[in-house]
Design an enzyme around this catalytic site. Structure first.
Site, PDB file in Angstrom:
ATOM      1  N   HIS A 240       0.805  -1.220   0.000  1.00  0.00           N
ATOM      2  CA  HIS A 240       0.000   0.000   0.000  1.00  0.00           C
ATOM      3  C   HIS A 240       0.843   1.277   0.000  1.00  0.00           C
ATOM      4  CE1 HIS A 240      -3.045  -2.875   0.766  1.00  0.00           C
ATOM      5  NE2 HIS A 240      -2.979  -2.888   2.073  1.00  0.00           N
ATOM      6  N   LYS A 326       0.135   0.529  13.933  1.00  0.00           N
ATOM      7  CA  LYS A 326      -1.152   0.147  14.537  1.00  0.00           C
ATOM      8  C   LYS A 326      -1.201   0.713  15.955  1.00  0.00           C
ATOM      9  CE  LYS A 326      -2.512  -3.677  11.758  1.00  0.00           C
ATOM     10  NZ  LYS A 326      -3.533  -3.159  10.850  1.00  0.00           N
TER      11      LYS A 326
END
Ligand code: BG6
Length: 485
Positions: A240, A326
């Site tokens: 990504h 995260k």
């Protein structure tokens, strides 16, 4: 080519099918963008009747596309959905799938195979499709979408490409990266190449650095088993984030077609200098090792920051800083382009006054838009302050941005591979990331720096820029300003 089309989803009982794929197909059906004669066929090991599978998918669409669900459209859509149970990694079961498919289709039908299965099943399923003659194009095309991860390093990606090419030709293969289906990611190229004012300054003469941030608030959740053997570099950077980088940095292709676009992307990826150990930071949120499924003492990074250098005419000397993690404080994906300071300042600045640099923010999500930070004089005084020009998709367009999968599935049906990753591109990406990932694994793995949940990651992520006399710019996408960035 045939009139009718089937979409065959392998791994249909999985999460992706009811969360993303069926809602995307339903929405495209509602917008009239699917072929008129369409079959959507789920295949997986679980035993379902057609009816039970349809009910399951209805629940998924109600939950994941609540704004667009309506009973009348669903009633028209649902007769197109079918289910075949079988383990497609076993040749006998694939024969059975093949027969049942022909019964459903009844005429020569184009087929899009969607591999939404565990990565270790890609190769057997592809080979079985070959053995069963299901990849042959006799008056009807055969395309296949392969989900990520495509390999876990260069060697496995090369091996997978080899297997794929034993059965399919490259033009039949669609390696998906859902970031490329995001409306705002696609708009990066339009923004750069459909406007006159930005492209002339889009180079080392005017740009000081580029910063790409992909911050997530979620932790690894129930995916710890998968995540612990992948880490953020495989999960987000190799695909990504690198794709976002190619969009912002590639040269203009001569035409907007799959070959020209992807040639430019490969050129860009292969121009990136190998990343040195000092130019990378890895982190782990503080209670990651306590999550179920994580190996004790795991060094898997849940955060990373990298400094990349692109060795070509346009970008030589302009650092690209990338960070992703995260369990961070906010959810935002943004690309910031920080311009150089003006060459001479003739204003009578007070002591301590500093003119901020112009920053262009391409806000990918969640508050999709583009912002430009510039300096403005404060009325009635000699001082100045940063201001922003803002464009928000939701204010400027009546059309809502649709989910990435909607666009990508329709492109694969139409045979447009522009937004999919080519074999040489994926291998180039692994070639770049293998040595980076190697530093985070094995006996000599670098110990990730721990960071608290809800922060911007470890301090070392900031030091990566401050040692160059720069910082992660706070400017930009409204959403993170609201959250006190
Ligand atoms: C997936 C990763 O590819 O992308 C996930 O495996 C990640 O770990 C997700 O959360 C992020 O996608 P999005 O569209 O929510 O930014």
């Amino acid at each position: 080519m045939a009139d009718a089309t089937s979409i065959i989803i392998f791994g249909a009982s999985g999460d992706l099918t009811h969360r993303k794929l069926i809602p995307a197909l339903y929405n495209q059906f509602k917008k009239g963008r699917l072929p008129e004669k369409i079959n959507i066929i789920g295949v997986s090991r679980t035993e379902y009747t057609h009816e039970a599978f349809r009910e399951l998918e209805e629940k998924g669409v109600r939950e994941f596309a609540p704004d667009s669900f309506d009973d009348a459209t669903w009633a028209q859509f649902v007769p197109n959905i079918w289910y075949i149970s079988g383990d497609a990694s076993k040749p006998d079961d694939m024969e059975k799938v093949s027969k049942e498919l022909s019964n459903i289709e009844r005429e020569n039908t184009n087929r899009l195979y969607y591999l939404s299965v565990a990565p270790n099943l890609y190769e057997p399923i592809i080979l079985n499709l070959g053995v069963a003659g299901m990849a042959e194009e006799n008056g009807a095309w055969r395309h296949t979408i392969i989900e990520k991860p495509f390999g876990r390093n260069l060697a496995s990606a090369q091996a997978l490409n080899k297997t794929v090419h034993r059965v399919f030709e490259e033009h039949q293969v669609y390696r998906i990266d859902h970031y490329l289906g995001k409306e705002t990611a696609q708009n990066v190229l339009f923004f750069r190449f459909a406007n006159t004012i930005f492209e002339p300054v889009w180079n080392r003469n005017y740009i000081d650095n580029v910063q790409i941030t992909v911050a997530e608030t979620v932790d690894v959740g129930r995916r710890a088993g998968y995540y612990d053997s992948s880490g953020v570099l495989r999960d987000m950077f190799q695909n990504h984030i690198l794709q976002l980088l190619t969009l912002v940095a590639m040269e203009p292709p001569a035409a907007f077609d799959a070959t020209a676009l992807r040639n430019e992307k490969v050129k860009l990826i292969t121009s990136i200098r190998p990343v040195s150990a000092e130019d990378m930071v890895v982190g782990q949120y503080s209670d990651y090792r306590q999550a179920e499924g994580v190996t004790p003492g795991s060094t898997t990074p849940t955060y990373a920051a990298l400094k990349l250098q692109v060795d070509n005419w346009r970008w030589r000397g302009v650092p690209f800083y990338l960070r992703c993690g995260k369990a961070l404080g906010t959810k935002v994906t943004k690309i910031l382009v920080e311009f150089k300071s003006p060459p001479h300042l003739m204003f009578n600045l007070q002591e301590g006054d500093k003119i901020a640099r112009n920053i262009l923010s391409l806000c990918i999500q969640p508050d999709e838009g583009i912002h430009l930070q510039f300096e403005a004089k404060i009325p009635g005084m000699n001082g100045f302050r940063s201001s922003e020009m803002e464009f928000h998709y939701k204010d400027s367009f009546a059309e809502k941005t649709s989910d990435a999968y909607e666009r990508l599935i329709v492109d694969a049906l139409r045979g447009d591979a522009s937004l999919f990753t080519r074999n040489d591109e994926i291998e180039a990406a692994w070639r770049l990331f293998d040595p980076i990932i190697a530093r985070t694994e094995g006996d000599h793995a670098r110990e990730p720096e721990l960071y608290s949940r809800g922060t911007w990651g470890p301090d070392a992520g900031d030091t990566l820029l401050t040692k160059d006399g720069r910082q992660w710019q706070k400017s930009g996408c409204l959403h993170d300003l609201k959250h006190g960035e």
